[in-house]
Every structure is written in structure tokens, then in C-alpha cells.
Scaffold this active site. Structure first.
Site, PDB file in Angstrom:
ATOM      1  N   ARG A  10       0.821  -1.213   0.000  1.00 46.96           N
ATOM      2  CA  ARG A  10       0.000   0.000   0.000  1.00 46.96           C
ATOM      3  C   ARG A  10       0.857   1.268   0.000  1.00 46.96           C
ATOM      4  O   ARG A  10       0.328   2.369  -0.107  1.00 46.96           O
ATOM      5  CB  ARG A  10      -0.934  -0.001   1.206  1.00 46.96           C
ATOM      6  CG  ARG A  10      -1.944  -1.154   1.141  1.00 46.96           C
ATOM      7  CD  ARG A  10      -2.920  -1.136   2.282  1.00 46.96           C
ATOM      8  NE  ARG A  10      -3.696   0.100   2.246  1.00 46.96           N
ATOM      9  CZ  ARG A  10      -4.227   0.688   3.312  1.00 46.96           C
ATOM     10  NH1 ARG A  10      -4.046   0.161   4.507  1.00 46.96           N
ATOM     11  NH2 ARG A  10      -4.926   1.784   3.199  1.00 46.96           N
ATOM     12  N   CYS A  11       2.167   1.109   0.132  1.00 46.19           N
ATOM     13  CA  CYS A  11       3.082   2.246   0.227  1.00 46.19           C
ATOM     14  C   CYS A  11       3.745   2.511  -1.124  1.00 46.19           C
ATOM     15  O   CYS A  11       4.398   1.629  -1.685  1.00 46.19           O
ATOM     16  CB  CYS A  11       4.149   1.947   1.283  1.00 46.19           C
ATOM     17  SG  CYS A  11       5.486   3.148   1.349  1.00 46.19           S
TER      18      CYS A  11
END
Length: 116
Positions: A10-11
Site C-alpha cells: 500500500r506504500c
């Protein structure tokens, strides 16, 4: 060359570091550390190999950092490591390890230091 990335999909920074490894022809071992957190010993080793202090390896932007009082002056490295092991969201990301060493690849371009 082998490589390992402690990754959070998600980063954006983590995704960019992973892509840089793949662009260099390296298919790393991907450890999604939120699902499979490193042991305390592994985490401490990553931090040491990266040349960081424990505090530099903590995600201070996470609300949990303040909620747990980790921003207090008297919080030592052992307490920070314990918190990161218990709450892996507090581990800054991504850590990348190759034969050339370990780095916290933040910004993602730092990964180039680990490439052949």
C-alpha cells in the site's frame, strides 16, 4: 544477485523500491512485513546494518506512535523495538537487503546503493 525487501504494497515508496529492483533484473524475496513481521532480532539487525538509530527506523507519522507515547523523551531503543515488533505498522519501510548491505530505502532511490 539476491535481494529481500520488507514491503508494504500500500506504500508508494515501497512499490517504487520493488520496481527498481525488478528493473535491475532482480526478483527479490518479498516479505510483506505487516503479514509476516520480522523477529525482534531480525529487526534490530536490519536497523544496525542500515546504519540507523532505532528511532530513525520508526514511522513517527503513524498515529499509534503518539498514542503509545513513543514520542516521549525517555523512551529507549528497547521500548521502541518492542513496540515495532508488537505493531509492525510502526516499522518504517521499505528495508531492502542485498549482498551489498541493508538500507531503509526512503526515498526509494536509496535502493540504487544496493544494486550491482
Amino acid at each position: 544477485m539476491s535481494a529481500t525487501i520488507y514491503h508494504n504494497p500500500r506504500c508508494g515508496t515501497s512499490r517504487n523500491a520493488l520496481q527498481a529492483l525488478r528493473d535491475a533484473g532482480i526478483e527479490p524475496t518479498v516479505i510483506e512485513y505487516l503479514k509476516t513481521p520480522p523477529s525482534r532480532q531480525t529487526l534490530a539487525g536490519l536497523i544496525q546494518q542500515s546504519g540507523l538509530t532505532v528511532r530513525e527506523a520508526v514511522r513517527t507519522k503513524e498515529s499509534l506512535y503518539q498514542e503509545l507515547g513513543l514520542d516521549a523523551a525517555g523512551v529507549d531503543d528497547d521500548a521502541l523495538l518492542d513496540a515495532m515488533v508488537e505493531h509492525p505498522i510502526l516499522i518504517n519501510r521499505p528495508f531492502v537487503v542485498t549482498e551489498r548491505g541493508a538500507r531503509l530505502c526512503r526515498p526509494a532511490e536509496v535502493v540504487r546503493e544496493l544494486l550491482p
